[in-house]
Design an enzyme around this catalytic site. Structure first.
Site, mmCIF file in Angstrom:
data_model
loop_
_atom_site.group_PDB
_atom_site.id
_atom_site.type_symbol
_atom_site.label_atom_id
_atom_site.label_comp_id
_atom_site.label_asym_id
_atom_site.label_seq_id
_atom_site.Cartn_x
_atom_site.Cartn_y
_atom_site.Cartn_z
ATOM 1 N N TYR A 63 0.872 -1.177 0.000
ATOM 2 C CA TYR A 63 0.000 0.000 0.000
ATOM 3 C C TYR A 63 0.911 1.229 0.000
ATOM 4 O O TYR A 63 1.615 1.489 0.972
ATOM 5 C CB TYR A 63 -0.921 0.029 1.221
ATOM 6 C CG TYR A 63 -1.914 -1.104 1.300
ATOM 7 C CD1 TYR A 63 -2.249 -1.861 0.172
ATOM 8 C CD2 TYR A 63 -2.543 -1.424 2.500
ATOM 9 C CE1 TYR A 63 -3.171 -2.891 0.254
ATOM 10 C CE2 TYR A 63 -3.466 -2.452 2.574
ATOM 11 C CZ TYR A 63 -3.770 -3.183 1.459
ATOM 12 O OH TYR A 63 -4.681 -4.212 1.532
ATOM 13 N N PHE A 213 -13.192 -5.486 1.528
ATOM 14 C CA PHE A 213 -14.311 -4.739 0.934
ATOM 15 C C PHE A 213 -15.617 -4.963 1.723
ATOM 16 O O PHE A 213 -16.683 -5.187 1.126
ATOM 17 C CB PHE A 213 -14.532 -5.112 -0.535
ATOM 18 C CG PHE A 213 -13.418 -4.726 -1.475
ATOM 19 C CD1 PHE A 213 -12.447 -3.789 -1.125
ATOM 20 C CD2 PHE A 213 -13.350 -5.295 -2.759
ATOM 21 C CE1 PHE A 213 -11.434 -3.433 -2.006
ATOM 22 C CE2 PHE A 213 -12.336 -4.934 -3.649
ATOM 23 C CZ PHE A 213 -11.377 -4.009 -3.277
ATOM 24 N N PRO A 214 -15.577 -4.899 3.071
ATOM 25 C CA PRO A 214 -16.809 -5.155 3.839
ATOM 26 C C PRO A 214 -17.901 -4.126 3.552
ATOM 27 O O PRO A 214 -19.080 -4.407 3.730
ATOM 28 C CB PRO A 214 -16.338 -5.062 5.295
ATOM 29 C CG PRO A 214 -15.128 -4.180 5.247
ATOM 30 C CD PRO A 214 -14.448 -4.535 3.950
ATOM 31 N N LEU A 215 -17.469 -2.929 3.100
ATOM 32 C CA LEU A 215 -18.440 -1.878 2.765
ATOM 33 C C LEU A 215 -18.642 -1.775 1.259
ATOM 34 O O LEU A 215 -19.276 -0.844 0.770
ATOM 35 C CB LEU A 215 -17.960 -0.524 3.314
ATOM 36 C CG LEU A 215 -17.758 -0.464 4.836
ATOM 37 C CD1 LEU A 215 -17.143 0.859 5.242
ATOM 38 C CD2 LEU A 215 -19.083 -0.684 5.547
ATOM 39 N N GLY A 217 -15.906 -1.723 -0.839
ATOM 40 C CA GLY A 217 -14.627 -1.319 -1.419
ATOM 41 C C GLY A 217 -14.644 0.091 -1.963
ATOM 42 O O GLY A 217 -15.284 0.982 -1.396
ATOM 43 N N PHE A 218 -13.974 0.277 -3.112
ATOM 44 C CA PHE A 218 -13.779 1.634 -3.649
ATOM 45 C C PHE A 218 -15.116 2.314 -3.975
ATOM 46 O O PHE A 218 -15.211 3.526 -3.973
ATOM 47 C CB PHE A 218 -12.872 1.589 -4.877
ATOM 48 C CG PHE A 218 -11.474 1.155 -4.544
ATOM 49 C CD1 PHE A 218 -10.577 2.047 -3.963
ATOM 50 C CD2 PHE A 218 -11.045 -0.146 -4.783
ATOM 51 C CE1 PHE A 218 -9.290 1.653 -3.634
ATOM 52 C CE2 PHE A 218 -9.769 -0.549 -4.452
ATOM 53 C CZ PHE A 218 -8.889 0.350 -3.878
ATOM 54 N N THR A 219 -16.129 1.517 -4.284
ATOM 55 C CA THR A 219 -17.467 2.081 -4.491
ATOM 56 C C THR A 219 -18.376 1.505 -3.417
ATOM 57 O O THR A 219 -18.911 0.398 -3.564
ATOM 58 C CB THR A 219 -18.018 1.681 -5.882
ATOM 59 O OG1 THR A 219 -17.013 1.986 -6.857
ATOM 60 C CG2 THR A 219 -19.287 2.425 -6.199
ATOM 61 N N PRO A 220 -18.530 2.209 -2.279
ATOM 62 C CA PRO A 220 -19.295 1.633 -1.169
ATOM 63 C C PRO A 220 -20.711 1.203 -1.576
ATOM 64 O O PRO A 220 -21.301 1.747 -2.511
ATOM 65 C CB PRO A 220 -19.307 2.757 -0.133
ATOM 66 C CG PRO A 220 -18.052 3.537 -0.417
ATOM 67 C CD PRO A 220 -17.884 3.482 -1.913
ATOM 68 N N LEU A 221 -21.227 0.195 -0.881
ATOM 69 C CA LEU A 221 -22.518 -0.432 -1.191
ATOM 70 C C LEU A 221 -23.636 0.585 -1.321
ATOM 71 O O LEU A 221 -23.733 1.519 -0.517
ATOM 72 C CB LEU A 221 -22.903 -1.383 -0.050
ATOM 73 C CG LEU A 221 -21.979 -2.557 0.227
ATOM 74 C CD1 LEU A 221 -22.362 -3.221 1.546
ATOM 75 C CD2 LEU A 221 -22.082 -3.557 -0.917
HETATM 76 N N1 LIG Z 1 -6.552 -9.027 0.821
HETATM 77 C C1 LIG Z 1 -6.881 -8.213 -0.147
HETATM 78 O O1 LIG Z 1 -6.713 -8.525 -1.323
HETATM 79 C C2 LIG Z 1 -7.485 -6.893 0.171
HETATM 80 C C3 LIG Z 1 -8.084 -6.137 -0.863
HETATM 81 C C4 LIG Z 1 -8.678 -4.941 -0.528
HETATM 82 C C5 LIG Z 1 -8.673 -4.491 0.766
HETATM 83 N N2 LIG Z 1 -8.078 -5.235 1.760
HETATM 84 C C6 LIG Z 1 -8.107 -4.799 3.178
HETATM 85 O O2 LIG Z 1 -9.475 -4.648 3.551
HETATM 86 C C7 LIG Z 1 -9.673 -3.359 4.126
HETATM 87 C C8 LIG Z 1 -11.087 -2.899 3.845
HETATM 88 O O3 LIG Z 1 -11.279 -2.740 2.457
HETATM 89 P P1 LIG Z 1 -11.408 -1.326 1.749
HETATM 90 O O4 LIG Z 1 -10.917 -0.249 2.643
HETATM 91 O O5 LIG Z 1 -10.806 -1.442 0.421
HETATM 92 O O6 LIG Z 1 -12.952 -1.231 1.477
HETATM 93 P P2 LIG Z 1 -14.233 -1.002 2.422
HETATM 94 O O7 LIG Z 1 -13.852 -1.068 3.865
HETATM 95 O O8 LIG Z 1 -15.280 -1.907 1.923
HETATM 96 O O9 LIG Z 1 -14.682 0.467 2.027
HETATM 97 C C9 LIG Z 1 -13.836 1.553 2.018
HETATM 98 C C10 LIG Z 1 -14.557 2.664 1.285
HETATM 99 O O10 LIG Z 1 -15.725 3.019 2.011
HETATM 100 C C11 LIG Z 1 -15.673 4.396 2.383
HETATM 101 N N3 LIG Z 1 -16.225 4.467 3.734
HETATM 102 C C12 LIG Z 1 -15.719 3.930 4.869
HETATM 103 N N4 LIG Z 1 -16.520 4.165 5.917
HETATM 104 C C13 LIG Z 1 -17.576 4.861 5.430
HETATM 105 C C14 LIG Z 1 -18.739 5.408 6.028
HETATM 106 N N5 LIG Z 1 -18.986 5.250 7.327
HETATM 107 N N6 LIG Z 1 -19.611 6.071 5.220
HETATM 108 C C15 LIG Z 1 -19.370 6.228 3.899
HETATM 109 N N7 LIG Z 1 -18.274 5.738 3.283
HETATM 110 C C16 LIG Z 1 -17.386 5.052 4.044
HETATM 111 C C17 LIG Z 1 -14.232 4.788 2.310
HETATM 112 O O11 LIG Z 1 -14.089 6.146 1.992
HETATM 113 P P3 LIG Z 1 -13.543 7.232 3.075
HETATM 114 O O12 LIG Z 1 -12.068 7.086 3.112
HETATM 115 O O13 LIG Z 1 -14.003 8.515 2.505
HETATM 116 O O14 LIG Z 1 -14.208 6.910 4.385
HETATM 117 C C18 LIG Z 1 -13.737 3.911 1.168
HETATM 118 O O15 LIG Z 1 -14.057 4.515 -0.079
HETATM 119 C C19 LIG Z 1 -8.596 -2.487 3.481
HETATM 120 O O16 LIG Z 1 -8.375 -1.319 4.223
HETATM 121 C C20 LIG Z 1 -7.427 -3.448 3.413
HETATM 122 O O17 LIG Z 1 -6.756 -3.451 4.668
HETATM 123 C C21 LIG Z 1 -7.497 -6.434 1.463
#
Ligand SMILES: NC(=O)c1ccc[n+]([C@@H]2O[C@H](COP(=O)([O-])OP(=O)(O)OC[C@H]3O[C@@H](n4cnc5c(N)ncnc54)[C@H](OP(=O)(O)O)[C@@H]3O)[C@@H](O)[C@H]2O)c1
Length: 292
Positions: A63, A213-215, A217-221
């Protein structure tokens, strides 16, 4: 109103961690490449997470690359004794930010040393082997060679626990024949449920499943069904999405990612959101059909 309480902790490696952790991927620049536009804000998110009780942070040295780990070190070292930092290896970045496989024993050893140096640690708590046969999702194929190389780094004392990421159930089974697997990290959320059976299998064996991507990912649910439930409960859609995951199975550990202290607080508050049975039924109807 009938509600179901969910347990707040689960064992990861050899330590119990809160089920609501934090994923640090959003702290790097756009495309997870280069520095964040506001480094102080990134430091503040990490400090707020730990001050709020987060004891599980997910990261990787790819990252940035390097930058997210360096920010974690600056914000949090010396680390609290109960903080578990989980990293991942198996990929590297191209000059333009592309994601490339990096699976040779030399590349895996280099990645472990990069993580140790940039996080400022002598031993890594948990290292996930991120399988890169296809960057976008799990694809069958033996993982024996890279996993054996990572197990050797564990024998050298550089790694406490080994996990797997972006893997099929067959690869999890293969991995468990090679070494102890401390956790599995795959894509999973309210609308992406290909791993339902795997989650239940791992739960039976006490192995944490950590959805990335619990939310969404890059395009939240975005879903009207999710928004309706959120409105009814006086919560936000993201909080409901996280509460659904917490309720889905006790072995699910969450690492929602955010670059904002406000979103972090909102996400952590989801741990207190109990979902009534009729809300769970409505959310279960939101799932996209699994591809045949
Ligand atoms: N093993 C793998 O291949 C892999 C791949 C991807 C990710 N990961 C890990 O999984 C973690 C979680 O995935 P992720 O961060 O990509 O996706 P995510 O947790 O599903 O969603 C992150 C996105 O949601 C937005 N967000 C977060 N909280 C919010 C809220 N309360 N209201 C509105 N928008 C919100 C964030 O924007 P803002 O910054 O504006 O809040 C960001 O755009 C990563 O941080 C990483 O450590 C692992």
């Amino acid at each position: 109103m009938s509600t179901t309480q969910t347990p707040s902790a689960f064992t990861l490696g050899d330590r119990a961690v809160q089920r609501l952790g934090y994923g640090a991927m959003q702290l790097a620049g756009p495309g997870v490449f280069g520095p964040p536009k506001d480094r102080e804000a990134a430091l503040a998110v990490l400090r707020e997470a730990v001050a709020s009780g987060v004891d599980h942070i997910d990261t990787s040295d790819f990252y940035g690359p390097h930058i997210t780990n360096q920010i974690i070190r600056e914000a949090l070292a010396p680390y609290a004794k109960d903080l578990v930092i989980v990293t991942k290896i198996g990929a590297r970045r191209s000059d333009t930010g592309g994601w490339l496989p990096a699976f040779s024993p030399e590349e895996l050893a280099q990645a472990v040393h990069d993580n140790l140096r940039n996080l400022g640690l002598d031993v890594l708590d948990v290292v996930n082997l991120r399988i890169m046969f296809d960057v976008h999702g799990p694809v069958e194929g033996s993982i024996e060679a890279p996993l054996a190389a990572l197990a050797e780094l564990q024998r050298q004392g550089l790694v406490r626990h080994i996990g797997l990421s972006n893997v099929t159930p067959a690869q999890v089974a293969e991995g468990r024949r090679i070494c102890r697997i401390a956790c599995v990290q795959n894509q999973y959320n309210l609308v992406h449920r290909n791993d339902d059976a795997l989650i239940d299998d791992l739960a039976r064996d006490g192995i944490p499943y950590v959805p990335f991507f619990p939310l969404g990912g890059f395009t939240p649910l975005q879903s009207s069904g999710l928004s309706d439930v959120a409105q009814r409960l006086g919560a936000t859609p993201m909080q409901v999405a996280l509460a659904w995951l917490l309720r889905r199975s006790p072995n699910i550990l969450l690492i929602p990612g955010t670059s904002s202290v406000g979103h972090l607080r909102e996400n952590l508050a989801a741990g207190k959101l109990a979902l009534p049975a009729d809300a769970v039924e409505a959310l279960d109807r939101v799932a996209a059909p699994v591809a045949e």
